[in-house]
Design a protein around this motif. Sequence first.
Motif, PDB file in Angstrom:
ATOM      1  N   LYS A 131       0.844  -1.190   0.000  1.00  0.00           N
ATOM      2  CA  LYS A 131       0.000   0.000   0.000  1.00  0.00           C
ATOM      3  C   LYS A 131       0.881   1.244   0.000  1.00  0.00           C
ATOM      4  O   LYS A 131       1.872   1.314   0.720  1.00  0.00           O
ATOM      5  N   THR A 132       0.492   2.211  -0.837  1.00  0.00           N
ATOM      6  CA  THR A 132       1.190   3.489  -0.899  1.00  0.00           C
ATOM      7  C   THR A 132       0.190   4.603  -0.610  1.00  0.00           C
ATOM      8  O   THR A 132      -1.028   4.379  -0.612  1.00  0.00           O
ATOM      9  N   LEU A 133       0.688   5.798  -0.415  1.00  0.00           N
ATOM     10  CA  LEU A 133      -0.182   6.942  -0.172  1.00  0.00           C
ATOM     11  C   LEU A 133      -1.158   7.141  -1.339  1.00  0.00           C
ATOM     12  O   LEU A 133      -2.322   7.482  -1.135  1.00  0.00           O
ATOM     13  N   ALA A 134      -0.704   6.872  -2.543  1.00  0.00           N
ATOM     14  CA  ALA A 134      -1.553   7.040  -3.734  1.00  0.00           C
ATOM     15  C   ALA A 134      -2.800   6.154  -3.698  1.00  0.00           C
ATOM     16  O   ALA A 134      -3.822   6.497  -4.297  1.00  0.00           O
ATOM     17  N   ASP A 135      -2.735   5.039  -2.988  1.00  0.00           N
ATOM     18  CA  ASP A 135      -3.899   4.151  -2.872  1.00  0.00           C
ATOM     19  C   ASP A 135      -5.072   4.814  -2.155  1.00  0.00           C
ATOM     20  O   ASP A 135      -6.202   4.339  -2.244  1.00  0.00           O
ATOM     21  N   TYR A 136      -4.813   5.908  -1.460  1.00  0.00           N
ATOM     22  CA  TYR A 136      -5.849   6.594  -0.688  1.00  0.00           C
ATOM     23  C   TYR A 136      -6.114   7.999  -1.233  1.00  0.00           C
ATOM     24  O   TYR A 136      -6.702   8.834  -0.555  1.00  0.00           O
ATOM     25  N   SER A 137      -5.698   8.235  -2.459  1.00  0.00           N
ATOM     26  CA  SER A 137      -5.842   9.534  -3.096  1.00  0.00           C
ATOM     27  C   SER A 137      -7.297  10.004  -3.052  1.00  0.00           C
ATOM     28  O   SER A 137      -8.221   9.238  -3.303  1.00  0.00           O
ATOM     29  N   GLY A 138      -7.489  11.275  -2.715  1.00  0.00           N
ATOM     30  CA  GLY A 138      -8.825  11.861  -2.675  1.00  0.00           C
ATOM     31  C   GLY A 138      -9.558  11.621  -1.372  1.00  0.00           C
ATOM     32  O   GLY A 138     -10.696  12.064  -1.209  1.00  0.00           O
ATOM     33  N   LYS A 139      -8.951  10.912  -0.431  1.00  0.00           N
ATOM     34  CA  LYS A 139      -9.574  10.653   0.862  1.00  0.00           C
ATOM     35  C   LYS A 139      -8.811  11.370   1.973  1.00  0.00           C
ATOM     36  O   LYS A 139      -7.608  11.583   1.875  1.00  0.00           O
ATOM     37  N   LYS A 140      -9.523  11.730   3.015  1.00  0.00           N
ATOM     38  CA  LYS A 140      -8.870  12.198   4.237  1.00  0.00           C
ATOM     39  C   LYS A 140      -8.300  10.955   4.909  1.00  0.00           C
ATOM     40  O   LYS A 140      -8.877   9.867   4.817  1.00  0.00           O
ATOM     41  N   ILE A 141      -7.174  11.129   5.599  1.00  0.00           N
ATOM     42  CA  ILE A 141      -6.507   9.979   6.202  1.00  0.00           C
ATOM     43  C   ILE A 141      -6.102  10.311   7.635  1.00  0.00           C
ATOM     44  O   ILE A 141      -5.510  11.360   7.890  1.00  0.00           O
ATOM     45  N   ILE A 142      -6.422   9.392   8.534  1.00  0.00           N
ATOM     46  CA  ILE A 142      -5.893   9.452   9.893  1.00  0.00           C
ATOM     47  C   ILE A 142      -4.848   8.347   9.989  1.00  0.00           C
ATOM     48  O   ILE A 142      -5.162   7.172   9.788  1.00  0.00           O
ATOM     49  N   LEU A 143      -3.607   8.735  10.259  1.00  0.00           N
ATOM     50  CA  LEU A 143      -2.535   7.771  10.486  1.00  0.00           C
ATOM     51  C   LEU A 143      -2.424   7.576  11.997  1.00  0.00           C
ATOM     52  O   LEU A 143      -1.997   8.485  12.720  1.00  0.00           O
ATOM     53  N   ASN A 144      -2.849   6.422  12.475  1.00  0.00           N
ATOM     54  CA  ASN A 144      -2.758   6.058  13.887  1.00  0.00           C
ATOM     55  C   ASN A 144      -1.516   5.179  14.014  1.00  0.00           C
ATOM     56  O   ASN A 144      -1.528   4.025  13.604  1.00  0.00           O
ATOM     57  N   ILE A 145      -0.452   5.727  14.554  1.00  0.00           N
ATOM     58  CA  ILE A 145       0.861   5.074  14.546  1.00  0.00           C
ATOM     59  C   ILE A 145       1.243   4.705  15.978  1.00  0.00           C
ATOM     60  O   ILE A 145       1.056   5.512  16.897  1.00  0.00           O
ATOM     61  N   PHE A 146       1.796   3.503  16.147  1.00  0.00           N
ATOM     62  CA  PHE A 146       2.083   3.024  17.502  1.00  0.00           C
ATOM     63  C   PHE A 146       3.156   1.936  17.478  1.00  0.00           C
ATOM     64  O   PHE A 146       3.456   1.372  16.429  1.00  0.00           O
ATOM     65  N   PRO A 147       3.725   1.596  18.660  1.00  0.00           N
ATOM     66  CA  PRO A 147       4.798   0.596  18.713  1.00  0.00           C
ATOM     67  C   PRO A 147       4.345  -0.831  18.362  1.00  0.00           C
ATOM     68  O   PRO A 147       4.971  -1.490  17.540  1.00  0.00           O
ATOM     69  N   SER A 148       3.275  -1.329  19.011  1.00  0.00           N
ATOM     70  CA  SER A 148       2.852  -2.709  18.769  1.00  0.00           C
ATOM     71  C   SER A 148       1.408  -2.914  19.188  1.00  0.00           C
ATOM     72  O   SER A 148       1.013  -2.530  20.288  1.00  0.00           O
ATOM     73  N   VAL A 149       0.654  -3.572  18.344  1.00  0.00           N
ATOM     74  CA  VAL A 149      -0.749  -3.843  18.638  1.00  0.00           C
ATOM     75  C   VAL A 149      -0.882  -4.816  19.818  1.00  0.00           C
ATOM     76  O   VAL A 149      -1.963  -4.971  20.390  1.00  0.00           O
ATOM     77  N   GLN A 163      13.795   1.401  17.588  1.00  0.00           N
ATOM     78  CA  GLN A 163      13.468   0.958  16.236  1.00  0.00           C
ATOM     79  C   GLN A 163      11.978   0.706  16.014  1.00  0.00           C
ATOM     80  O   GLN A 163      11.560   0.475  14.887  1.00  0.00           O
ATOM     81  N   LEU A 164      11.167   0.769  17.078  1.00  0.00           N
ATOM     82  CA  LEU A 164       9.724   0.701  16.891  1.00  0.00           C
ATOM     83  C   LEU A 164       9.215   2.125  16.654  1.00  0.00           C
ATOM     84  O   LEU A 164       9.951   3.092  16.807  1.00  0.00           O
ATOM     85  N   HIS A 165       7.949   2.256  16.289  1.00  0.00           N
ATOM     86  CA  HIS A 165       7.362   3.576  16.071  1.00  0.00           C
ATOM     87  C   HIS A 165       6.898   4.170  17.393  1.00  0.00           C
ATOM     88  O   HIS A 165       6.389   3.449  18.256  1.00  0.00           O
ATOM     89  N   SER A 166       7.050   5.475  17.511  1.00  0.00           N
ATOM     90  CA  SER A 166       6.488   6.168  18.661  1.00  0.00           C
ATOM     91  C   SER A 166       4.981   6.315  18.433  1.00  0.00           C
ATOM     92  O   SER A 166       4.492   6.117  17.317  1.00  0.00           O
ATOM     93  N   ARG A 167       4.270   6.646  19.488  1.00  0.00           N
ATOM     94  CA  ARG A 167       2.818   6.804  19.372  1.00  0.00           C
ATOM     95  C   ARG A 167       2.510   8.199  18.849  1.00  0.00           C
ATOM     96  O   ARG A 167       2.833   9.196  19.492  1.00  0.00           O
ATOM     97  N   CYS A 168       1.909   8.265  17.667  1.00  0.00           N
ATOM     98  CA  CYS A 168       1.584   9.552  17.042  1.00  0.00           C
ATOM     99  C   CYS A 168       0.304   9.435  16.235  1.00  0.00           C
ATOM    100  O   CYS A 168      -0.086   8.356  15.827  1.00  0.00           O
ATOM    101  N   ILE A 169      -0.241  10.593  15.980  1.00  0.00           N
ATOM    102  CA  ILE A 169      -1.374  10.722  15.064  1.00  0.00           C
ATOM    103  C   ILE A 169      -0.976  11.774  14.033  1.00  0.00           C
ATOM    104  O   ILE A 169      -0.479  12.845  14.392  1.00  0.00           O
TER     105      ILE A 169
END
Length: 165
Positions: A37-55, A128-134
């Motif tokens: 999946k790339t950003l282009a796959d969501y073209s024309g839509k609003k996007i919320i990126l919910n980013i976190f270390p581990s589910v 090396q994991l992702h920090s929690r961000c929106i």
Amino acid sequence: MATITLKGNEIQTVGSLPKIGSKASDFNLVGTDLSRKTLADYSGKKIILNIFPSVDTGTCAASVRNFNKQASQLENTKVLCISRDLPFAQGRFCGAEGIENVEMLSDYATGDFGKNYELTIANGPLAQLHSRCIIVLDETGKVIYTEQVPEIVDEPNYEQALKAL
């Protein structure tokens, strides 16, 4: 570099979140079906990126559940939940929890998403994991809201993220 905490202990990220008004960087992430999946796959839509270390942590799971509940009510908006978890773990979690309104994406292969968006944790036990961000993007891919959660065990400000839409 952003300074955040993990249970009160200072840790750093590799940089700072994208600036409001900037164009979001493209990404190449893996879905639970192993598709790319790339950003282009969501073209024309609003996007919320919910980013976190581990589910597999309570707070990360709570953020996915919360956005899953909200997502069904959002017009022309996709909620992408992004971590470095394997797509199999993300899929297992969604199946067990009945998560259907958000899309899980993995940065396991390269970690490039975390590096490009400058949110990778640089040191400490979660390095090396992702920090929690929106990060919220408008329909054109422009950044309209960001939140770097200062204490990684805390949940993000859902209300402010949704208000940004």
